[in-house]
Scaffold this motif. Structure first.
Motif, short mmCIF file in Angstrom:
data_model
loop_
_atom_site.label_atom_id
_atom_site.label_comp_id
_atom_site.label_asym_id
_atom_site.label_seq_id
_atom_site.Cartn_x
_atom_site.Cartn_y
_atom_site.Cartn_z
N MET B 1 18.65 117.28 -52.90
CA MET B 1 19.05 117.11 -51.50
C MET B 1 20.32 116.24 -51.46
SD MET B 1 16.70 118.74 -49.24
CE MET B 1 16.43 117.85 -47.82
N ASN B 2 21.38 116.69 -50.90
CA ASN B 2 22.65 115.82 -50.72
C ASN B 2 22.65 115.80 -49.18
OD1 ASN B 2 23.75 118.41 -49.78
ND2 ASN B 2 24.73 118.62 -51.77
N ARG B 3 24.00 115.02 -48.76
CA ARG B 3 24.06 114.92 -47.15
C ARG B 3 24.00 116.24 -46.47
NH1 ARG B 3 28.81 111.64 -45.21
NH2 ARG B 3 28.50 113.04 -43.13
N LEU B 4 24.64 117.35 -46.95
CA LEU B 4 24.84 118.54 -46.14
C LEU B 4 23.39 119.20 -46.27
CD1 LEU B 4 26.76 120.84 -45.36
CD2 LEU B 4 26.65 121.76 -47.59
N HIS B 5 22.53 118.93 -47.32
CA HIS B 5 21.05 119.68 -46.97
C HIS B 5 20.54 118.79 -45.93
CE1 HIS B 5 21.86 121.06 -51.17
NE2 HIS B 5 21.34 122.01 -50.64
N TRP B 6 20.51 117.52 -45.73
CA TRP B 6 19.73 116.89 -44.55
C TRP B 6 20.40 117.42 -43.43
CZ3 TRP B 6 15.38 114.94 -45.31
CH2 TRP B 6 15.44 114.36 -46.82
N MET B 7 21.79 117.32 -43.07
CA MET B 7 22.31 117.77 -42.02
C MET B 7 21.87 119.36 -41.65
SD MET B 7 24.80 115.75 -40.57
CE MET B 7 25.65 116.87 -39.84
N THR B 8 21.91 119.92 -42.38
CA THR B 8 21.65 121.30 -42.39
C THR B 8 20.07 121.80 -42.09
OG1 THR B 8 23.01 122.06 -44.44
CG2 THR B 8 21.46 123.95 -43.47
N THR B 9 19.24 120.88 -42.76
CA THR B 9 17.80 120.83 -42.32
C THR B 9 17.73 120.36 -40.91
OG1 THR B 9 17.45 120.27 -44.52
CG2 THR B 9 15.60 119.86 -42.91
N LEU B 10 18.45 119.39 -40.46
CA LEU B 10 18.33 118.98 -38.94
C LEU B 10 18.57 120.11 -38.05
CD1 LEU B 10 17.80 116.31 -37.45
CD2 LEU B 10 20.19 116.15 -37.28
N VAL B 11 19.81 120.83 -38.35
CA VAL B 11 20.45 121.62 -37.56
C VAL B 11 19.49 122.73 -37.37
CG1 VAL B 11 22.32 123.42 -37.15
CG2 VAL B 11 22.86 121.20 -37.61
N LEU B 12 19.06 123.35 -38.57
CA LEU B 12 18.23 124.47 -38.61
C LEU B 12 16.92 124.09 -38.07
CD1 LEU B 12 18.43 125.82 -42.26
CD2 LEU B 12 18.98 126.95 -40.29
N SER B 13 16.18 122.84 -38.25
CA SER B 13 15.05 122.48 -37.20
C SER B 13 15.27 122.66 -35.86
CB SER B 13 14.71 120.91 -37.90
OG SER B 13 14.43 120.99 -39.41
N CYS B 14 16.34 122.27 -35.32
CA CYS B 14 16.35 122.32 -34.09
C CYS B 14 16.67 123.80 -33.83
CB CYS B 14 18.00 121.50 -33.57
SG CYS B 14 17.99 119.72 -33.84
N LEU B 15 17.30 124.59 -34.47
CA LEU B 15 17.39 126.15 -33.90
C LEU B 15 15.96 126.71 -33.94
CD1 LEU B 15 20.18 127.69 -33.54
CD2 LEU B 15 19.72 128.60 -36.00
N PHE B 16 15.35 126.23 -35.11
CA PHE B 16 13.98 126.82 -35.25
C PHE B 16 12.92 126.63 -34.18
CE2 PHE B 16 14.93 127.85 -39.88
CZ PHE B 16 15.06 129.10 -39.57
N THR B 17 13.27 125.04 -33.51
CA THR B 17 12.41 124.59 -32.69
C THR B 17 12.56 125.59 -31.42
OG1 THR B 17 12.46 122.21 -33.51
CG2 THR B 17 11.65 122.73 -31.45
N ILE B 18 13.90 125.52 -31.16
CA ILE B 18 14.17 126.58 -29.99
C ILE B 18 13.48 128.25 -29.74
CG2 ILE B 18 16.17 127.70 -28.79
CD1 ILE B 18 17.95 125.33 -29.41
N VAL B 19 13.65 128.51 -31.22
CA VAL B 19 13.20 129.73 -31.45
C VAL B 19 11.82 129.62 -31.37
CG1 VAL B 19 12.77 131.49 -33.28
CG2 VAL B 19 15.03 130.54 -33.29
N PHE B 20 11.05 128.78 -31.86
CA PHE B 20 9.64 128.85 -31.79
C PHE B 20 9.02 128.53 -30.22
CE2 PHE B 20 9.31 127.05 -36.44
CZ PHE B 20 9.77 128.56 -36.89
N SER B 21 9.78 127.65 -29.53
CA SER B 21 9.45 127.53 -28.31
C SER B 21 9.40 128.70 -27.49
CB SER B 21 10.36 126.23 -27.63
OG SER B 21 10.26 125.15 -28.31
N ILE B 22 10.55 129.39 -27.54
CA ILE B 22 10.63 130.59 -26.96
C ILE B 22 9.69 131.53 -27.17
CG2 ILE B 22 12.14 132.58 -26.42
CD1 ILE B 22 14.58 130.95 -26.70
N SER B 23 9.30 131.71 -28.26
CA SER B 23 8.01 132.66 -28.86
C SER B 23 7.01 132.30 -28.22
CB SER B 23 8.20 132.70 -30.45
OG SER B 23 9.17 132.92 -31.08
N LEU B 24 6.60 130.65 -28.39
CA LEU B 24 5.27 130.28 -28.04
C LEU B 24 5.35 130.62 -26.30
CD1 LEU B 24 3.10 128.77 -29.12
CD2 LEU B 24 4.01 126.85 -28.08
N MET B 25 6.21 130.64 -25.89
CA MET B 25 6.38 130.67 -24.12
C MET B 25 6.18 132.06 -24.03
SD MET B 25 9.35 128.66 -22.57
CE MET B 25 10.58 129.87 -22.09
N THR B 26 6.85 132.67 -24.71
CA THR B 26 6.37 134.46 -24.55
C THR B 26 5.05 134.69 -24.81
OG1 THR B 26 8.71 134.68 -25.33
CG2 THR B 26 7.51 136.74 -25.20
#
Ligand SMILES: Nc1ncnc2c1ncn2[C@@H]1O[C@H](COP(=O)(O)OP(=O)(O)OP(=O)(O)O)[C@@H](O)[C@H]1O
Ligand SMILES: [Mg+2]
Lengths: 235, 287
Positions: B1-26
């Motif tokens: 895990m380098n810095r790029l990996h951490w950053m990516t994990t953060l960005v992807l987590s946010c993205l997936f949180t949006i995706v999951f929230s919308i799925s859950l709402m639906t």
């Protein structure tokens, strides 16, 4: 073991590194390949190890037709040969022992077996005490011996070594060639490219000379004459 | 895990949180609609009928096993309850005898039926039944809403997933380039294409899995937060407490999806570069 017919290799430029080269090396032979710098020794080795593709011509090595080899077969071909590259090609982020172990790791051999082989071979090339160091912290000659150990560890059918003694002192050079002779006695075909004519002359082995893209067998005593010829050409 | 990996994990987590929230709402809205989409309360309007006739109809309805509850709503009842609920608006209107005449007596029944169509035609065949309102109109509206909601969220999710796909491909590209020399050496000592690809596939799948897991937790935290903050009015509170999280099967499926997305994205990129001849493409590597 090696059978080459009408091999051409042209680099962009165009540089005609090899021209209509024909070569036959039988199983179990021990061969020195000499020739002036730029004659095409490394290029020839690249063709033989399927490191690069030939421009044209037929090339058979260790039972594989390298003109016609499928990409998926290339790894299995490379497992049958051992190559000492002129620029070593060691992995900087792996220790000496890990570098040497690489071909066996790829063959998914047992850990214990690998460890034993690595220890054995590091001793033969005189690097037992460097096993856990990083290649970059070692001298050129030491790095070269790592490359040699890596090329031998999986007991290849064919060993090709490009200037394997280029960075070694005379005594070490003799020891490495001794090692190659031992390996050869166990059945491995050995082809060594070298500029070291003294070394070649002290061994009573077949010598091939590559000159202007062509190969010719010569007696080791002829080497001296050829040096004079090269010098004369240069003048 | 380098810095790029951490950053990516953060960005992807946010993205997936949006995706999951919308799925859950639906998912929750769909569940709500599902309930409303099958109205259980029907209204049976009656023709002019004597007290006797009404009582015998009531008896027939009560005897039907598909009907759970029967309540008679006389014209008078209806007006009273209407006035209670909508006092300001309707009171004057409903005092008008001309209007009253159009409001029939009725039964309000609670239905528990697998074949509402059959039940409806059966009730219609009873005497003194003028009309049965089984909520068809609402059902159709529900179907429309449900469909557009589904389409919208699927489209949105596809776009976000594509985004995640490219982010992972970008990271893998970086890793491959950084390890180009190592890949070349591995190829030269006989590693197969799969041997070489494996670590990158694992890298991509791990990125997907870890980000997906973090997003799962984040979505759950968000759900708890909403449940805590919002119950102000009793009506909303009711709707909020009935919100559910993903089931275990859904959680497993979603994490498989994010891992698969990472693996696939990495695979498609690595496949392009790892042809077995990577070394020969790099001309001039011999000093
Ligand atoms: N990748 C390349 N692109 C273009 N030209 C090349 C390339 N590699 C080698 N050559 C040319 O091909 C010729 C043969 O080179 P090669 O490296 O095979 O010589 P060599 O016999 O190994 O020399 P040396 O003894 O110095 O190692 C040279 O003229 C060289 O400039
Ligand atoms: Mg060379």
């Amino acid at each position: 073991m090696i059978h080459i017919q009408h091999l051409y290799k042209t680099y962009p430029g165009p540089v005609h590194a090899l021209r209509d080269l024909n070569l036959k090396i039988a199983r179990g032979e021990f061969v020195f390949l000499t020739g002036p710098s730029g004659a095409g020794k490394t290029t020839l080795f690249k063709m033989i190890s399927a490191y690069d593709l030939a421009t044209s011509g037929k090339i058979h090595v260790a039972g594989f037709d390298l003109n016609d080899i499928k990409a998926s077969e290339v790894p299995y071909f490379r497992r049958k040969i051992g190559v000492v590259f002129q620029d070593f090609k060691l992995l900087p982020n792996k220790t000496v022992a890990e570098n040497v172990a690489l071909p066996l790791m790829i063959l998914k051999e047992e850990k214990r077996f690998i460890q034993k082989q690595v220890t054995d071979l590091l001793e033969q090339v005189g690097l037992s005490d460097k096993a856990d160091q990083w290649p970059e912290t070692l001298s050129g000659g030491e790095q070269q011996r790592i490359a040699i150990a890596r090329a031998l560890i999986h007991k290849p059918d064919l060993l090709i070594a490009d200037e394997p003694t280029g960075n070694l002192d005379p005594l070490l050079s003799e020891e490495i060639i001794d090692l190659f002779e031992r390996v050869s006695k166990q059945g491995t075909t050995v082809v060594i490219a070298t500029h070291d004519h003294g070394l070649v002359q002290r061994r009573n082995k077949k010598v091939l000379e590559l000159r202007q893209g062509e190969v010719r067998e010569i007696a080791s005593s002829e080497l001296i004459k050829n040096i004079s010829a090269t010098l004369a050409e240069g003048l | 895990m380098n810095r790029l990996h951490w950053m990516t994990t953060l960005v992807l987590s946010c993205l997936f949180t949006i995706v999951f929230s919308i799925s859950l709402m639906t998912k929750n809205i769909q569940a709500g609609l599902q309930q409303w989409g099958q109205p259980r309360i029907w209204t049976i309007d009656l023709t002019e009928a004597t007290q006797n006739q009404i009582e015998s109809l009531q008896k027939k309805l009560q005897e039907n096993s598909e009907i759970e509850n029967v309540r008679f709503v006389s014209q008078k009842n209806f007006v009273e309850s209407f006035q209670q609920n909508w006092a300001s608006m309707g009171s004057d209107l409903l005092k008008d005898p001309e209007v009253l005449q159009f409001i029939p007596d009725s039964f309000e029944i609670t239905v528990k039926s697998d074949q509402p169509e059959q039940l409806k035609s059966k009730i219609l065949s009873y005497e003194n039944v003028l009309n049965v309102d089984a909520g068809e109109e609402w059902r159709q509206r529900y179907f429309q809403i449900s469909k557009s909601l589904n389409q919208f969220s699927i489209g949105f999710l596809a776009i976000l997933s594509l985004g995640a796909f490219f982010i992972i491909a970008y990271v893998i590209q970086g890793s491959v380039q950084k390890r180009q020399k190592e890949i070349e050496v591995l190829e030269l000592v006989g590693a197969t294409a799969f041997d070489i690809r494996k670590p990158f596939l694992i890298e991509g799948a791990s990125l997907g899995f870890i980000s997906g897991s973090i997003a799962m937790l984040a979505t759950y935290a968000l759900l708890l937060l909403i449940k805590q903050i919002i119950p102000a009015s009793p009506m909303i509170a009711n709707a909020i407490t009935s919100i559910v999280y993903f089931s275990w099967i859904e959680v497993t499926g979603i994490l498989l999806f994010t891992s698969g997305l990472g693996g696939l994205s990495s695979y498609l990129y690595v496949q392009k570069m790892n042809t077995g001849w990577a070394s020969s493409k790099k001309i001039g590597s011999n000093p």
